[in-house]
Design a protein around this motif. Structure first.
Motif, PDB file in Angstrom:
ATOM      1  N   PHE A 232       0.736  -1.136  -0.042  1.00 49.74           N
ATOM      2  CA  PHE A 232       0.076  -0.063   0.029  1.00 49.74           C
ATOM      3  C   PHE A 232       0.774   1.175  -0.023  1.00 49.74           C
ATOM      4  O   PHE A 232       2.137   1.288   0.295  1.00 49.74           O
ATOM      5  N   ASN A 233       0.228   2.460  -0.511  1.00 51.01           N
ATOM      6  CA  ASN A 233       0.890   3.759  -0.415  1.00 51.01           C
ATOM      7  C   ASN A 233      -0.006   4.494   0.252  1.00 51.01           C
ATOM      8  O   ASN A 233      -1.430   4.357   0.506  1.00 51.01           O
ATOM      9  N   VAL A 234       0.541   5.832   0.882  1.00 51.04           N
ATOM     10  CA  VAL A 234      -0.427   6.736   1.824  1.00 51.04           C
ATOM     11  C   VAL A 234      -1.653   7.181   0.728  1.00 51.04           C
ATOM     12  O   VAL A 234      -1.315   7.314  -0.511  1.00 51.04           O
ATOM     13  N   GLY A 235      -2.585   7.238   1.181  1.00 54.30           N
ATOM     14  CA  GLY A 235      -3.786   7.649   0.525  1.00 54.30           C
ATOM     15  C   GLY A 235      -4.734   6.591  -0.216  1.00 54.30           C
ATOM     16  O   GLY A 235      -5.762   6.830  -0.825  1.00 54.30           O
ATOM     17  N   ASP A 236      -3.951   5.204  -0.304  1.00 54.32           N
ATOM     18  CA  ASP A 236      -4.724   4.130  -1.001  1.00 54.32           C
ATOM     19  C   ASP A 236      -5.909   3.699  -0.028  1.00 54.32           C
ATOM     20  O   ASP A 236      -6.166   4.203   1.082  1.00 54.32           O
ATOM     21  N   LEU A 237      -6.668   3.112  -0.649  1.00 58.80           N
ATOM     22  CA  LEU A 237      -7.917   2.570   0.243  1.00 58.80           C
ATOM     23  C   LEU A 237      -7.375   1.352   1.012  1.00 58.80           C
ATOM     24  O   LEU A 237      -7.141   0.382   0.089  1.00 58.80           O
ATOM     25  N   ARG A 238      -7.575   1.232   1.918  1.00 61.26           N
ATOM     26  CA  ARG A 238      -7.297   0.184   3.012  1.00 61.26           C
ATOM     27  C   ARG A 238      -8.391  -0.705   3.043  1.00 61.26           C
ATOM     28  O   ARG A 238      -8.269  -2.067   2.841  1.00 61.26           O
ATOM     29  N   GLY A 239      -9.461  -0.130   3.206  1.00 60.98           N
ATOM     30  CA  GLY A 239     -10.748  -0.938   3.384  1.00 60.98           C
ATOM     31  C   GLY A 239     -11.986  -0.103   3.702  1.00 60.98           C
ATOM     32  O   GLY A 239     -12.010   1.019   3.273  1.00 60.98           O
TER      33      GLY A 239
END
Length: 202
Positions: free
Chosen positions: A175-182
């Motif tokens: 993941f990268n900062v700002g991605d949708l985690r859930g």
């Protein structure tokens, strides 16, 4: 303090938008006050998650299983508490999950995650839904990746050793900062059906 206030304002704004901007959907919802409460509680839960995770951002040592008990477990426990106290079902879900219990539980949830993925500006929404034969409303609220999340959800090869050892089917990395985690998914049963079921059981 300002961050918590901002989340509270956001929660209230979401309720007003959905009830006024989408009257056709709103008419199919349970008590608007309960929906407002659900939005507020999830904003508080997300603030709790973010605050606990912030510890990892500047931590001098790599996260351990014990660290995760202090950072992640309280969020799950709070979700269970909200479910029990309100008669809701509160879950965390993700397409790229680490714990199989966090996988989407039906097609609606899969579509909700896809909707968040396609629209980064979408914070939350709800829709009528039937879950396990019970009619109600489900509120979906996105979870974004923050810098602190990368301690455990960054590059696959940089995951903590306890994650690599305990989660061989792990999908929650790169993941990268700002991605949708859930997302959080809160199912609120219809009041009428809940009353009818209670009466029939008595």
């Amino acid at each position: 303090m300002m961050r918590v206030f901002a989340r509270f304002v956001l929660g209230g704004s979401l309720v007003i938008f959905f009830l006024i901007g989408l009257p056709a959907i709103a008419q199919a919802q349970p008590d608007p006050a309960e929906l407002a409460k659900a939005v507020e509680e999830i904003e508080n839960l997300d603030a709790m998650r973010s605050g606990l995770a912030a510890y990892l951002e500047d931590a001098p040592e790599a996260p351990t299983a014990e660290t995760m008990k202090q950072v992640c477990k309280p969020v799950g426990m709070k979700a269970m508490q909200l479910s029990k106290e309100n008669g809701w079902q509160v879950r965390q879900m993700a397409t790229k999950y680490r714990n199989p219990a966090h996988a989407p539980d039906n097609l609606h949830a899969q579509m909700a995650l896809a909707k968040f993925e396609q629209d980064p500006d979408l914070t939350g929404f709800w829709e009528p839904e039937t879950l396990d034969g019970v009619t109600g409303t489900r509120y979906y609220r996105r979870i974004n990746v923050e810098a602190s999340c990368l301690a455990c959800h960054g590059a696959q090869n940089n995951r903590p050793q306890f994650v690599q050892d305990n989660y061989p089917q792990d999908l929650a990395y790169d993941f990268n900062v700002g991605d949708l985690r859930g997302m959080y998914a809160v199912f609120i049963p219809d009041v009428k059906q809940a009353i009818e079921e209670a009466l029939s059981a008595s």
